[in-house]
Scaffold this motif. Structure first.
Motif, PDB file in Angstrom:
ATOM      1  N   SER A  20       0.842  -1.192   0.000  1.00 50.67           N
ATOM      2  CA  SER A  20       0.000   0.000   0.000  1.00 50.67           C
ATOM      3  C   SER A  20       0.882   1.248   0.000  1.00 50.67           C
ATOM      4  O   SER A  20       1.889   1.297   0.721  1.00 50.67           O
ATOM      5  N   ARG A  26       0.313  -2.771   5.247  1.00 52.49           N
ATOM      6  CA  ARG A  26      -0.749  -3.322   4.395  1.00 52.49           C
ATOM      7  C   ARG A  26      -0.190  -3.640   3.010  1.00 52.49           C
ATOM      8  O   ARG A  26       0.541  -2.840   2.433  1.00 52.49           O
ATOM      9  N   ALA A  28      -1.245  -6.264  -0.746  1.00 52.08           N
ATOM     10  CA  ALA A  28      -2.256  -7.085  -1.422  1.00 52.08           C
ATOM     11  C   ALA A  28      -1.570  -8.009  -2.419  1.00 52.08           C
ATOM     12  O   ALA A  28      -0.509  -7.683  -2.966  1.00 52.08           O
ATOM     13  N   CYS A  45      -5.963  -9.342   0.760  1.00 53.52           N
ATOM     14  CA  CYS A  45      -5.536  -8.095   1.384  1.00 53.52           C
ATOM     15  C   CYS A  45      -4.954  -8.443   2.751  1.00 53.52           C
ATOM     16  O   CYS A  45      -5.662  -8.972   3.617  1.00 53.52           O
ATOM     17  N   CYS A  55      -4.518 -12.222   7.121  1.00 55.32           N
ATOM     18  CA  CYS A  55      -5.419 -11.914   6.007  1.00 55.32           C
ATOM     19  C   CYS A  55      -6.577 -11.083   6.531  1.00 55.32           C
ATOM     20  O   CYS A  55      -7.341 -11.529   7.397  1.00 55.32           O
ATOM     21  N   THR A  58     -10.584 -10.948   1.567  1.00 51.08           N
ATOM     22  CA  THR A  58     -10.363 -11.559   0.256  1.00 51.08           C
ATOM     23  C   THR A  58     -11.507 -11.195  -0.676  1.00 51.08           C
ATOM     24  O   THR A  58     -12.634 -10.951  -0.233  1.00 51.08           O
ATOM     25  N   TRP A  70      -2.773  -0.374  -6.201  1.00 50.48           N
ATOM     26  CA  TRP A  70      -3.529   0.366  -5.207  1.00 50.48           C
ATOM     27  C   TRP A  70      -3.968   1.705  -5.792  1.00 50.48           C
ATOM     28  O   TRP A  70      -3.233   2.344  -6.548  1.00 50.48           O
TER      29      TRP A  70
END
Length: 364
Positions: A20, A26, A28, A45, A55, A58, A70
């Protein structure tokens, strides 16, 4: 390696990972069932906490997921490139379904990138031979940029929102300037033949050992990335296992630097956001390698040629570190924007996400 965190994606093979731009905790991961050949996809995520990698959410898609980016507008949103040609915009605050669906590509969408400057658009590329510019608020694309062959990767210039790039199966790096009229080659301004020798300037270039650089057989270019500190330099890599850097101001000048060492195709390259000469690469040889392109190192001066015209020297990049904990093809790698400047995330077909400190590699 001393510092490493791990997360598993059972039943799904990762294709891409992105930190992120808002939080250092964070990230993904875009994944596909059955190695992306057939089946659905799942977006993971993930959050980092004292308990490790967890996690947080999802999202399922009907087809494989090949890339993600992002949003630069909303910290809770991200886009995913899907195997059915669609791009889906997900919001972490919305359950299950995408908040927008963009579907114009006729074949697999393989790459997406959000505009880091104006933040109001993103670009995608596809195996259908096109790249498309989108607004996150409109279902129809804003522009279509024809490439003409399978386009594996596309990206925005980190400092100029009008410059976009793409690499493709025809061994070329293309630069588009969206400020030019569409009638002028559909915004195309430069085509750099990645595997060709220099044809401008002195007409040729030398390798670090003094020999003439004569280029190589053309191969598919699978990935590229803009240098975050020098916005005219782009790194490319692909099937021939060699990482090259180019200056887009001199499209006929050949590569600035060559980095060799991977044993199979290079799937992803990413310049460091913390140092101008450092980049990381992920390969089908199951390794991730950290490099310097040599741009900050003193160069050996070549003796002048008889004509008096001094050819450019192609720098030899240096491998600084090797991370070989993956047990399958490594398909994605990304740098964390925050912290001391060394954390990377890598993903591979071994259904693993590894978070590790690249600085520990550099320290030996």
């Amino acid at each position: 390696m001393a510092s490493m965190l791990e997360f598993r994606t059972p039943g799904y093979n990762p294709y891409a990972v992105k930190y992120s731009p808002y939080y250092d905790s964070r990230l993904a991961v875009a994944t596909a069932a059955n190695y992306g050949i057939v089946g659905n996809g799942r977006l993971f995520c993930l959050g980092l906490s004292a308990a490790g990698v967890q996690c947080e959410k999802t999202f399922e898609t009907n087809d494989a997921q090949y890339d993600l980016a992002w949003s630069e507008l909303n910290e809770n949103q991200l886009i995913v490139a899907c195997g059915d040609g669609s791009i889906k915009l997900f919001d972490l605050g919305v359950e299950n379904f995408p908040v927008m669906n963009f579907h114009e590509h006729k074949r697999e969408t393989f790459s997406v990138c959000w505009n880091p400057v104006t933040k109001d658009s993103f670009i995608s590329s596809s195996w259908d031979g096109t790249a498309k510019v989108w607004s996150p608020t409109r279902n129809a694309s804003l522009k279509t940029l024809p490439v003409g062959c399978c386009t594996y990767s596309t990206s925005y210039c980190p400092s100029n929102p009008a410059l976009v790039s793409a690499v493709s199966a025809d061994s070329s790096l293309r630069i588009f300037d969206l400020r030019t009229p569409v009638s002028a080659k559909y915004h195309l301004t430069n085509v750099i033949p990645v595997h060709a020798p220099a044809t401008g300037g002195s007409g040729y270039s030398r390798l670090a050992d003094g020999s003439i650089y004569s280029g190589t057989v053309p191969n598919e270019v699978l990935t590229h990335d803009w240098n975050k500190y020098n916005d005219t330099v782009i790194a490319t890599a692909g099937v021939d296992r060699v990482i090259r850097t180019f200056d887009i101001r001199n499209p006929a000048g050949g590569p600035l630097a060559l980095m060799t060492g991977h044993e199979y195709a290079v799937r992803r390259v990413a310049w460091s956001p913390h140092a101008s000469d450092i980049l990381v690469s992920a390969s089908y040889d199951m390794s991730v390698r950290v490099w310097t392109d040599g741009s900050t190192m003193p160069q050996h001066v070549q003796p002048p040629v008889p004509s008096g015209r001094q050819p450019d020297t192609v720098r030899a990049g240096t491998q600084l570190g090797l991370m070989n904990r993956h047990t399958e093809f490594v398909t994605g790698v990304d740098w964390c924007l925050f912290g001391a400047g060394g954390w990377c995330a890598s993903v591979g077909w071994d259904e693993r996400v590894l978070l590790w400190d690249a600085a520990s590699l550099l320290r030996g």
